[in-house]
Design an enzyme around this catalytic site. Sequence first.
Site, PDB file in Angstrom:
ATOM      1  N   ASP A  84       0.807  -1.215   0.000  1.00  0.00           N
ATOM      2  CA  ASP A  84       0.000   0.000   0.000  1.00  0.00           C
ATOM      3  C   ASP A  84       0.849   1.278   0.000  1.00  0.00           C
ATOM      4  OD1 ASP A  84      -1.121  -2.325   1.327  1.00  0.00           O
ATOM      5  OD2 ASP A  84      -2.896  -1.139   1.755  1.00  0.00           O
ATOM      6  N   GLU A 116      -4.171   2.040  -2.834  1.00  0.00           N
ATOM      7  CA  GLU A 116      -5.439   2.503  -2.258  1.00  0.00           C
ATOM      8  C   GLU A 116      -5.303   3.568  -1.178  1.00  0.00           C
ATOM      9  OE1 GLU A 116      -8.001   0.492   0.134  1.00  0.00           O
ATOM     10  OE2 GLU A 116      -6.535   0.237   1.711  1.00  0.00           O
ATOM     11  N   ASN A 117      -4.094   3.829  -0.677  1.00  0.00           N
ATOM     12  CA  ASN A 117      -3.918   4.862   0.354  1.00  0.00           C
ATOM     13  C   ASN A 117      -3.079   6.031  -0.143  1.00  0.00           C
ATOM     14  OD1 ASN A 117      -3.599   2.006   2.237  1.00  0.00           O
ATOM     15  ND2 ASN A 117      -5.220   3.461   2.728  1.00  0.00           N
ATOM     16  N   HIS A 125      -6.535  -8.273  -0.024  1.00  0.00           N
ATOM     17  CA  HIS A 125      -6.546  -7.100   0.844  1.00  0.00           C
ATOM     18  C   HIS A 125      -7.415  -7.439   2.039  1.00  0.00           C
ATOM     19  CE1 HIS A 125      -5.714  -2.791   1.277  1.00  0.00           C
ATOM     20  NE2 HIS A 125      -6.919  -2.695   1.835  1.00  0.00           N
ATOM     21  N   ASN A 135     -10.254  -1.422   0.587  1.00  0.00           N
ATOM     22  CA  ASN A 135     -11.444  -0.871   1.228  1.00  0.00           C
ATOM     23  C   ASN A 135     -11.566   0.642   1.072  1.00  0.00           C
ATOM     24  OD1 ASN A 135      -9.112  -1.174   3.096  1.00  0.00           O
ATOM     25  ND2 ASN A 135     -10.391   0.003   4.501  1.00  0.00           N
ATOM     26  N   HIS A 136     -10.501   1.311   0.622  1.00  0.00           N
ATOM     27  CA  HIS A 136     -10.577   2.753   0.359  1.00  0.00           C
ATOM     28  C   HIS A 136     -10.755   3.056  -1.134  1.00  0.00           C
ATOM     29  CE1 HIS A 136      -9.727   4.011   4.440  1.00  0.00           C
ATOM     30  NE2 HIS A 136      -8.703   3.173   4.499  1.00  0.00           N
ATOM     31  N   HIS A 163      -2.997  -4.365   3.229  1.00  0.00           N
ATOM     32  CA  HIS A 163      -3.945  -3.715   4.138  1.00  0.00           C
ATOM     33  C   HIS A 163      -3.369  -3.403   5.513  1.00  0.00           C
ATOM     34  CE1 HIS A 163      -7.660  -2.367   5.947  1.00  0.00           C
ATOM     35  NE2 HIS A 163      -7.591  -3.307   6.876  1.00  0.00           N
TER      36      HIS A 163
END
Length: 273
Positions: free
Chosen positions: A8, A39-40, A155, A67-68, A180
């Site tokens: 990530d 994703e971050n 993830h 999840n983001h 994650h």
Amino acid sequence: MRILFLGDVVGRSGRDALTTELPGLRARLKADLVVVNAENASHGFGVSPDMVRTFLGSGADVLTLGNHSWDRKELIGFIDGEPRLIRPLNYPPGTPGRGATVVEVPGGRKALVINAMGRLFMEPLDDPFRAVQAVLAQHSMGAGGTVQAVVIDIHAEATSEKMALAHSFDGKVSLVVGTHTHVPSADQRILENGTAYMTDAGMCGDYDSVIGMQKGGAALRFWKKVPGEKLAPAEGPATLSGAFVETDDATGLAQRVEPVRLGGLLAPALPAV
């Protein structure tokens, strides 16, 4: 096939390290395929279309999410037009984007990259095990197959869920790697039937932090159970963290898996090629 997977990307520190170091790292490892979880990247929450373009232009072949995925709303109208950006395939039917993609790599070969998200301590999505199984049923791996390698980014929060998924598809894919938690695990290995596995790739971010976020505000949330300042990414030197895998083109299975750590606070780990 030489595969580089990076965990990530968190905030500006992670973005800057990735775009600065990835071209040279890819060349040094002679990587045929580079997969990055993005994703971050945007202030710790989601990724913007411009960042996607920058990461792909810096040497990433596929970007995965988690999840983001939808924290940057502009991604909703963008993701369908960029097949190299994938989100967890076990989102409900009708969700924008795709959960798997096939990319060409040097030598006329192809690789399948799958993004799945766990359900333990996470959002209640569809079953990731059956979703992965359905995608794999459409492909064959190895010489003469539809693809010569398969990479799964799972993830997930729970190590048990990541391990269970890896053992479920051992011998059917090249690499199962977790994302994650933002903390690199030390359990990289080749499973019984030839699949490379690592519970978590870690993050590309500043490790003088609480999983990539500034220490003060993050720690305060555990002291006082009241709303506090908005979490913000730490901005110190980042470590690029992930895994390096070499596969056998005849079978698609792993012959080697090693950790990758470059820059920042963590002890360096660069495979010899």
